[in-house]
Design a protein around this motif. Structure first.
Motif, PDB file in Angstrom:
ATOM      1  N   LYS A  39      -4.085  -8.921   3.690  1.00  0.00           N
ATOM      2  CA  LYS A  39      -3.818  -7.398   3.038  1.00  0.00           C
ATOM      3  C   LYS A  39      -4.563  -7.253   2.105  1.00  0.00           C
ATOM      4  O   LYS A  39      -4.390  -7.582   0.713  1.00  0.00           O
ATOM      5  CB  LYS A  39      -2.936  -7.020   3.093  1.00  0.00           C
ATOM      6  CG  LYS A  39      -1.960  -7.038   4.715  1.00  0.00           C
ATOM      7  CD  LYS A  39      -0.530  -6.015   4.517  1.00  0.00           C
ATOM      8  CE  LYS A  39      -0.304  -6.045   6.220  1.00  0.00           C
ATOM      9  NZ  LYS A  39       1.684  -5.727   6.485  1.00  0.00           N
ATOM     10  N   ARG A  40      -5.411  -5.904   2.119  1.00  0.00           N
ATOM     11  CA  ARG A  40      -5.939  -5.968   0.373  1.00  0.00           C
ATOM     12  C   ARG A  40      -5.634  -4.099   0.415  1.00  0.00           C
ATOM     13  O   ARG A  40      -4.978  -3.190   1.289  1.00  0.00           O
ATOM     14  CB  ARG A  40      -7.343  -6.104   0.679  1.00  0.00           C
ATOM     15  CG  ARG A  40      -7.992  -7.884   0.815  1.00  0.00           C
ATOM     16  CD  ARG A  40      -9.213  -7.487   0.879  1.00  0.00           C
ATOM     17  NE  ARG A  40      -9.506  -7.556   1.867  1.00  0.00           N
ATOM     18  CZ  ARG A  40     -11.174  -6.991   1.914  1.00  0.00           C
ATOM     19  NH1 ARG A  40     -11.553  -7.420   1.452  1.00  0.00           N
ATOM     20  NH2 ARG A  40     -11.502  -6.087   3.281  1.00  0.00           N
ATOM     21  N   LYS A  42      -3.724  -2.208  -1.076  1.00  0.00           N
ATOM     22  CA  LYS A  42      -2.104  -1.556  -0.670  1.00  0.00           C
ATOM     23  C   LYS A  42      -2.938  -0.268  -1.733  1.00  0.00           C
ATOM     24  O   LYS A  42      -1.984   1.112  -2.172  1.00  0.00           O
ATOM     25  CB  LYS A  42      -1.110  -2.102  -1.307  1.00  0.00           C
ATOM     26  CG  LYS A  42      -0.896  -3.012  -0.109  1.00  0.00           C
ATOM     27  CD  LYS A  42       0.504  -3.997  -0.079  1.00  0.00           C
ATOM     28  CE  LYS A  42       0.735  -4.778   0.797  1.00  0.00           C
ATOM     29  NZ  LYS A  42       1.411  -5.596   0.656  1.00  0.00           N
ATOM     30  N   LEU A  43      -3.076  -0.440  -3.311  1.00  0.00           N
ATOM     31  CA  LEU A  43      -3.046   0.153  -4.333  1.00  0.00           C
ATOM     32  C   LEU A  43      -3.723   1.520  -4.370  1.00  0.00           C
ATOM     33  O   LEU A  43      -3.852   2.716  -4.563  1.00  0.00           O
ATOM     34  CB  LEU A  43      -3.451  -0.348  -6.254  1.00  0.00           C
ATOM     35  CG  LEU A  43      -3.941   0.300  -7.146  1.00  0.00           C
ATOM     36  CD1 LEU A  43      -2.476   0.942  -7.562  1.00  0.00           C
ATOM     37  CD2 LEU A  43      -4.310  -0.323  -8.057  1.00  0.00           C
ATOM     38  N   SER A  45      -4.539   2.989  -1.601  1.00  0.00           N
ATOM     39  CA  SER A  45      -3.234   4.045  -0.627  1.00  0.00           C
ATOM     40  C   SER A  45      -2.471   4.398  -1.093  1.00  0.00           C
ATOM     41  O   SER A  45      -2.478   5.873  -0.783  1.00  0.00           O
ATOM     42  CB  SER A  45      -3.015   2.936   0.537  1.00  0.00           C
ATOM     43  OG  SER A  45      -2.120   3.512   2.017  1.00  0.00           O
ATOM     44  N   LEU A  46      -1.692   3.800  -1.915  1.00  0.00           N
ATOM     45  CA  LEU A  46      -0.815   4.166  -2.942  1.00  0.00           C
ATOM     46  C   LEU A  46      -1.396   5.572  -3.491  1.00  0.00           C
ATOM     47  O   LEU A  46      -0.956   6.758  -3.393  1.00  0.00           O
ATOM     48  CB  LEU A  46      -0.560   3.403  -3.567  1.00  0.00           C
ATOM     49  CG  LEU A  46       0.963   2.599  -2.687  1.00  0.00           C
ATOM     50  CD1 LEU A  46       1.312   1.535  -3.891  1.00  0.00           C
ATOM     51  CD2 LEU A  46       2.073   3.573  -2.188  1.00  0.00           C
ATOM     52  N   SER A  78      -1.830   6.409   6.624  1.00  0.00           N
ATOM     53  CA  SER A  78      -2.373   5.971   5.541  1.00  0.00           C
ATOM     54  C   SER A  78      -0.976   4.490   4.961  1.00  0.00           C
ATOM     55  O   SER A  78      -1.672   2.994   4.179  1.00  0.00           O
ATOM     56  CB  SER A  78      -2.003   6.449   3.562  1.00  0.00           C
ATOM     57  OG  SER A  78      -3.805   7.461   4.145  1.00  0.00           O
ATOM     58  N   ILE A  79      -0.076   5.108   4.804  1.00  0.00           N
ATOM     59  CA  ILE A  79       1.422   4.117   5.163  1.00  0.00           C
ATOM     60  C   ILE A  79       0.880   3.028   5.903  1.00  0.00           C
ATOM     61  O   ILE A  79       1.064   1.639   5.558  1.00  0.00           O
ATOM     62  CB  ILE A  79       2.251   4.309   5.021  1.00  0.00           C
ATOM     63  CG1 ILE A  79       2.423   5.523   3.524  1.00  0.00           C
ATOM     64  CG2 ILE A  79       3.792   3.644   5.441  1.00  0.00           C
ATOM     65  CD1 ILE A  79       3.902   6.945   3.724  1.00  0.00           C
ATOM     66  N   ALA A  82      -2.251   0.596   4.765  1.00  0.00           N
ATOM     67  CA  ALA A  82      -2.014  -0.006   4.182  1.00  0.00           C
ATOM     68  C   ALA A  82      -0.425  -1.368   3.871  1.00  0.00           C
ATOM     69  O   ALA A  82      -0.565  -2.918   3.745  1.00  0.00           O
ATOM     70  CB  ALA A  82      -1.827   0.427   2.507  1.00  0.00           C
ATOM     71  N   PHE A  83       0.033  -0.795   4.667  1.00  0.00           N
ATOM     72  CA  PHE A  83       1.808  -1.980   4.867  1.00  0.00           C
ATOM     73  C   PHE A  83       1.492  -2.495   5.918  1.00  0.00           C
ATOM     74  O   PHE A  83       2.666  -3.624   6.468  1.00  0.00           O
ATOM     75  CB  PHE A  83       3.122  -0.869   4.375  1.00  0.00           C
ATOM     76  CG  PHE A  83       2.919  -0.349   2.975  1.00  0.00           C
ATOM     77  CD1 PHE A  83       2.800  -1.223   1.581  1.00  0.00           C
ATOM     78  CD2 PHE A  83       2.267   0.305   2.519  1.00  0.00           C
ATOM     79  CE1 PHE A  83       2.382  -0.958   0.136  1.00  0.00           C
ATOM     80  CE2 PHE A  83       1.981   1.221   1.025  1.00  0.00           C
ATOM     81  CZ  PHE A  83       2.145   0.215  -0.025  1.00  0.00           C
ATOM     82  N   THR A  86      -2.572  -5.326  10.355  1.00  0.00           N
ATOM     83  CA  THR A  86      -2.789  -6.737   9.343  1.00  0.00           C
ATOM     84  C   THR A  86      -3.796  -7.057  10.117  1.00  0.00           C
ATOM     85  O   THR A  86      -4.363  -7.230  10.560  1.00  0.00           O
ATOM     86  CB  THR A  86      -2.021  -7.725   9.620  1.00  0.00           C
ATOM     87  OG1 THR A  86      -0.341  -7.443   9.789  1.00  0.00           O
ATOM     88  CG2 THR A  86      -2.239  -8.902   9.295  1.00  0.00           C
TER      89      THR A  86
END
Length: 150
Positions: A39-40, A42-43, A45-46, A78-79, A82-83, A86
């Motif tokens: 996964k890429r 994540k930052l 998306s936050l 977005s959550i 990102a999380f 896959t």
């Protein structure tokens, strides 16, 4: 106008997620192998979620309820992206799907194995694709399918 753009964004993302989950397996022939990628973003998306939160906080009641709901849907999507979602490498008979783009095997000049379970595809047009696999078993399965170690 804003609500229309937000609604279209939510609908487009649902269509994209549905296509990615169910459509790619049916395109370009039979799926020979499907492996998970790392996964890429994540930052990213936050940061996006924080910006939406700032928009809602700054509006302080001057925003329509429908717009707040749409922004909430964007936060949830977005959550999910990102999380929970896959990314996958889907290998077919004539090529493979990487980030929903089909690349035929005849466009590949070389395939190399890098550290940390990364496959590096050097294309004939000079571009390079790096696919970060999650574990050694997936790496071995992909390498075996693509012709083995040389």
């Amino acid at each position: 106008m804003i609500n229309t753009i937000l609604t279209l964004s939510v609908i487009a993302y649902f269509a994209y997620a549905f296509f990615e989950q169910f459509g790619i397996d049916r395109l370009k022939g039979k799926t020979r192998l499907k492996v998970r990628l790392k996964k890429r973003a994540k930052l990213d998306s936050l940061i996006f979620i924080a910006l939406i939160g700032i928009i809602i906080w700054q509006a302080e009641g001057n925003i329509e309820p429908y717009t707040v709901y749409l922004l909430g849907f964007l936060i949830i999507l977005s959550i999910y992206a990102a999380f929970f979602r896959t990314p996958m490498l889907v290998i077919k008979n004539g090529g493979f799907f990487f980030e929903n783009i089909f690349i035929t095997f005849d466009k590949i000049e070389a395939i190399n194995l890098a550290n940390d379970y990364k496959l590096v595809f050097d294309l004939k047009n000079g571009k390079r694709i790096i696919a970060g696999l999650t574990n050694q078993a997936d790496t071995d399965a992909v390498v075996t399918l693509l012709g083995g170690y040389k």
